[in-house]
Write a protein that holds these residues in place. Structure first.
Motif, mmCIF file in Angstrom:
data_model
loop_
_atom_site.group_PDB
_atom_site.id
_atom_site.type_symbol
_atom_site.label_atom_id
_atom_site.label_comp_id
_atom_site.label_asym_id
_atom_site.label_seq_id
_atom_site.Cartn_x
_atom_site.Cartn_y
_atom_site.Cartn_z
ATOM 1 N N LEU A 145 0.830 -1.214 0.000
ATOM 2 C CA LEU A 145 0.000 0.000 0.000
ATOM 3 C C LEU A 145 0.864 1.263 0.000
ATOM 4 N N ALA A 146 1.964 1.231 0.739
ATOM 5 C CA ALA A 146 2.875 2.385 0.740
ATOM 6 C C ALA A 146 3.452 2.589 -0.652
ATOM 7 N N GLY A 147 3.790 1.489 -1.332
ATOM 8 C CA GLY A 147 4.291 1.575 -2.707
ATOM 9 C C GLY A 147 3.289 2.219 -3.641
ATOM 10 N N LEU A 148 2.005 2.012 -3.351
ATOM 11 C CA LEU A 148 0.937 2.605 -4.159
ATOM 12 C C LEU A 148 0.486 3.955 -3.596
ATOM 13 N N SER A 149 1.358 4.571 -2.780
ATOM 14 C CA SER A 149 1.206 5.958 -2.282
ATOM 15 C C SER A 149 0.154 6.149 -1.195
ATOM 16 N N PHE A 150 -0.189 5.092 -0.456
ATOM 17 C CA PHE A 150 -1.109 5.242 0.682
ATOM 18 C C PHE A 150 -0.341 5.767 1.899
ATOM 19 N N SER A 151 -0.937 6.726 2.603
ATOM 20 C CA SER A 151 -0.391 7.158 3.890
ATOM 21 C C SER A 151 -0.859 6.156 4.959
ATOM 22 N N GLN A 152 -0.216 6.183 6.139
ATOM 23 C CA GLN A 152 -0.638 5.286 7.230
ATOM 24 C C GLN A 152 -2.098 5.541 7.592
ATOM 25 N N GLU A 153 -2.485 6.811 7.579
ATOM 26 C CA GLU A 153 -3.871 7.183 7.916
ATOM 27 C C GLU A 153 -4.858 6.544 6.931
ATOM 28 N N MET A 154 -4.519 6.577 5.642
ATOM 29 C CA MET A 154 -5.397 5.981 4.630
ATOM 30 C C MET A 154 -5.447 4.458 4.750
ATOM 31 N N MET A 155 -4.311 3.853 5.123
ATOM 32 C CA MET A 155 -4.278 2.391 5.285
ATOM 33 C C MET A 155 -5.228 1.930 6.383
ATOM 34 N N ASP A 156 -5.297 2.718 7.455
ATOM 35 C CA ASP A 156 -6.088 2.311 8.626
ATOM 36 C C ASP A 156 -7.512 2.866 8.617
ATOM 37 N N GLY A 157 -7.809 3.771 7.674
ATOM 38 C CA GLY A 157 -9.149 4.356 7.603
ATOM 39 C C GLY A 157 -10.121 3.461 6.849
ATOM 40 N N ASP A 158 -11.408 3.797 6.935
ATOM 41 C CA ASP A 158 -12.463 3.026 6.253
ATOM 42 C C ASP A 158 -12.272 3.117 4.745
ATOM 43 N N VAL A 159 -12.125 1.963 4.109
ATOM 44 C CA VAL A 159 -11.899 1.927 2.666
ATOM 45 C C VAL A 159 -13.094 2.513 1.903
ATOM 46 N N GLY A 160 -14.272 2.475 2.522
ATOM 47 C CA GLY A 160 -15.478 3.000 1.882
ATOM 48 C C GLY A 160 -15.431 4.503 1.661
ATOM 49 N N LYS A 161 -14.583 5.202 2.417
ATOM 50 C CA LYS A 161 -14.481 6.661 2.278
ATOM 51 C C LYS A 161 -13.496 7.088 1.183
ATOM 52 N N LEU A 162 -12.808 6.117 0.584
ATOM 53 C CA LEU A 162 -11.845 6.441 -0.471
ATOM 54 C C LEU A 162 -12.563 6.683 -1.795
ATOM 55 N N SER A 163 -11.925 7.453 -2.678
ATOM 56 C CA SER A 163 -12.480 7.684 -4.020
ATOM 57 C C SER A 163 -12.339 6.409 -4.848
ATOM 58 N N GLY A 164 -13.001 6.400 -6.004
ATOM 59 C CA GLY A 164 -12.943 5.232 -6.886
ATOM 60 C C GLY A 164 -11.528 4.875 -7.290
ATOM 61 N N GLY A 165 -10.709 5.900 -7.574
ATOM 62 C CA GLY A 165 -9.326 5.660 -7.984
ATOM 63 C C GLY A 165 -8.505 4.998 -6.886
ATOM 64 N N TRP A 166 -8.704 5.406 -5.643
ATOM 65 C CA TRP A 166 -7.969 4.797 -4.529
ATOM 66 C C TRP A 166 -8.481 3.390 -4.237
ATOM 67 N N LYS A 167 -9.781 3.156 -4.429
ATOM 68 C CA LYS A 167 -10.298 1.785 -4.265
ATOM 69 C C LYS A 167 -9.680 0.850 -5.304
ATOM 70 N N MET A 168 -9.457 1.386 -6.517
ATOM 71 C CA MET A 168 -8.766 0.603 -7.551
ATOM 72 C C MET A 168 -7.392 0.160 -7.034
ATOM 73 N N ARG A 169 -6.689 1.076 -6.358
ATOM 74 C CA ARG A 169 -5.362 0.740 -5.842
ATOM 75 C C ARG A 169 -5.454 -0.352 -4.769
ATOM 76 N N VAL A 170 -6.506 -0.297 -3.950
ATOM 77 C CA VAL A 170 -6.703 -1.336 -2.924
ATOM 78 C C VAL A 170 -6.896 -2.696 -3.608
ATOM 79 N N ALA A 171 -7.744 -2.719 -4.656
ATOM 80 C CA ALA A 171 -7.996 -3.969 -5.389
ATOM 81 C C ALA A 171 -6.714 -4.489 -6.030
ATOM 82 N N LEU A 172 -5.898 -3.585 -6.556
ATOM 83 C CA LEU A 172 -4.622 -3.981 -7.162
ATOM 84 C C LEU A 172 -3.675 -4.527 -6.091
ATOM 85 N N ALA A 173 -3.643 -3.859 -4.932
ATOM 86 C CA ALA A 173 -2.766 -4.299 -3.839
ATOM 87 C C ALA A 173 -3.116 -5.716 -3.387
#
Length: 540
Positions: A145-173
């Protein structure tokens, strides 16, 4: 590992494959290429068993694990990003879930009477978790996730609050953490910033499994793949080498086939001329019959199938003054976050500035300030004399009228333009045939972006401000845009994560890095040579 044997497939009256064959072997990294609608995603779905071929078969070796990343990421909410990523790693994810439930139960005052059983079960589950390297798994998930530019706060926050583009990164991770025997990646480079792209390149280079991927980023593909499979008119053709080699080989093959076709056509014309000349003469009857039989037996050479790529040419833009835009002592903050402090920047006529910077450095904010879409808190932004601004941003797509077709919207934008020029314009940006009759509301995000850009470039401004203009553009459309912009005589300010686009079009680089602002007088390639890195977030 995967064999595609004589498959045929139709989709909604459209033939995608006709007796097509290909293979993916161990350790191969293959780029899958072809025009939009050729059937790339359908091929992925057939490999994963989500669709079946009409004829032929797709076979996967036993016990081969496949990870498939697609653009349709589904619903994600209620869990942290790191938990969502770990959930794709197999059995360890269910063990981790039970471990979290037991940890919650151990501090639940209503369950004190069950505490001995809970503690005993916790010990068993914890042992199993350690056996599966669960604690190592979380650190690996965070590393991806860090490689895909996630901050620690974003890693531990609710994935539902992320934009579509960031959810794509979660799916890729999830797929990257899984490290299956085979990865199928459908446009993994979409929605990534340049730092994440370069990290992903390194990850995939070091991945020892087999890879089949599509990408609209030629530089990204060139650095990873060692083979290309091309989908063209229903067939699959394999080329050894990267995308650049494939382009050269395809051009050479077309040239050879064209020469063969022309030679055969000349020979056929000569034979037909002889037959026509002597068919009425009894003295030449045997020769005529012999030549007719010969012509019937000849296997005809087909002319090469050329993809239609319409080149777009700018109308000349009016000349602007020498100073295009001048920012003086600008401050800009969002809440407590300072983006710019006492920032000054001058853009002169014919300069083509690409803006580099890590996420949050203020790249899009700068473009908004220059375009007048945002105002500085302190300082001034002055547009020069005779400057006509064209601003491409993601929200620009909201300007489309959903009730109009593509062609109707273009006619509304340019009532004085004839049908011919507008149809040519639409064709350049991927709207050919019946596509111009689509309602704007049913267009994909990529189609909307292409339509807005087409309208902006038809009546060109002399100052282009472009925020990620190549997102959603396929390789051919991107190449057309680069060639068109290379001949553009105006001034440019742009942000892009596409290194081919950056290298081809920039002649100045502005690097934003917190309080550090650097200006480089050369283009992107000179910037890489001088700075020692391809993006500010990467170590030299």
């Amino acid at each position: 590992m995967i064999r595609i044997e004589n498959i045929s497939k139709s989709n909604s009256h459209r033939i995608l494959y006709i007796e097509a064959s290909a293979a993916l072997n161990r350790g191969e990294k293959i780029g899958l290429v072809g025009p939009n609608g050729a059937g790339k995603t359908t091929l992925f779905r057939m490999i994963t068993g989500q669709e079946l071929p009409d004829e032929g078969q797709v076979s996967v070796e036993k016990h081969v694990s496949i990870g498939y990343f697609s653009q349709d990421v589904g619903e994600m909410e209620g869990r942290s990003a790191v938990t969502e990523v770990m959930d794709g790693a197999g059995p360890v994810s269910s063990v981790a879930a039970e471990l979290r439930e037991l940890e919650a139960a151990m501090v639940d005052p209503d369950r004190l009477d069950e505490m001995d059983e809970i503690i005993e079960r916790y010990g068993e589950v914890q042992a199993r978790y350690e056996e599966l390297d669960g604690y190592g798994l979380e650190s690996r998930a965070r590393e991806v996730l860090a490689g895909l530019s996630f901050s620690q706060e974003m890693m531990d926050g609710d994935v539902g609050k992320l934009s579509g583009g960031w959810k794509m990164r979660v799916a890729l991770a999830r797929i990257l953490l899984m490290r299956p025997d085979v990865m199928l990646l459908d446009e993994p480079s979409n929605h990534l910033d340049i730092e994440s792209l370069i990290w992903l390149e390194q990850f995939l280079k070091g991945y020892d499994g087999a890879l089949l991927m599509t990408s609209h980023d030629r530089e990204f593909m060139n650095r990873i793949v060692n083979k290309i499979i091309e989908i063209d008119a229903g067939s699959l053709t394999t080329f050894s080498g990267d995308y650049g080699f494939y382009e050269q080989q395809r051009a050479q093959n077309e040239k050879q086939q064209q020469a063969q076709f022309e030679r055969q056509q000349a020979m056929l014309a000569k034979e037909i001329k002889f037959i026509e000349r002597f068919k009425a003469r009894a003295s030449h009857a045997a020769q005529v019959q012999s030549r007719v039989k010969k012509l019937d037996k000849i296997e005809r050479v087909e002319p090469p199938r050329r993809r239609q790529t319409v080149m777009f040419e700018f109308q000349p833009a009016p000349r602007s003054g020498e100073d295009v835009v001048n920012l003086k002592n600008v401050d800009k903050a969002y809440g407590s976050r300072t983006i710019y402090k006492d920032f000054s920047f001058l853009i002169r006529r014919k300069e083509r500035w690409c803006v580099m910077g890590v996420n949050g450095a203020g790249k899009s904010t700068l473009l908004k300030l220059v375009a007048g879409a945002a105002n500085p808190d302190v300082g001034s932004v002055t547009i020069g004399a005779s400057v006509k601004v064209g601003y491409f941003a993601q929200h620009a797509m909201d300007l489309l009228d959903g009730d109009l077709t593509v062609f109707e919207w273009l006619e509304q934008e340019f009532p004085r333009a004839g049908q011919g020029p507008l149809r040519t314009l639409a064709g350049c940006f991927g709207f050919s045939g019946d596509d111009v009759e689509k309602k704007c509301r049913v267009l994909s995000g990529g189609e909307k972006a292409r339509l807005v850009m087409a309208a902006m470039l038809f009546d060109p401004p002399n100052f282009l401000i472009l925020d990620e203009p190549t997102n959603h553009l396929d390789l051919d459309t991107k190449e057309m845009l680069i060639k068109a912009l290379a001949d553009y005589e105006g001034t440019m300010l742009f942000v892009s994560h596409d290194r081919h686009f950056l290298g081809a079009l920039s002649n100045r680089v502005l690097e934003l890095n917190g309080d550090d602002v650097h200006q480089y007088p050369g283009g992107y390639m000179e910037y890489v040579a001088q700075s020692g890195h391809e993006a500010p977030g990467l170590a030299s």
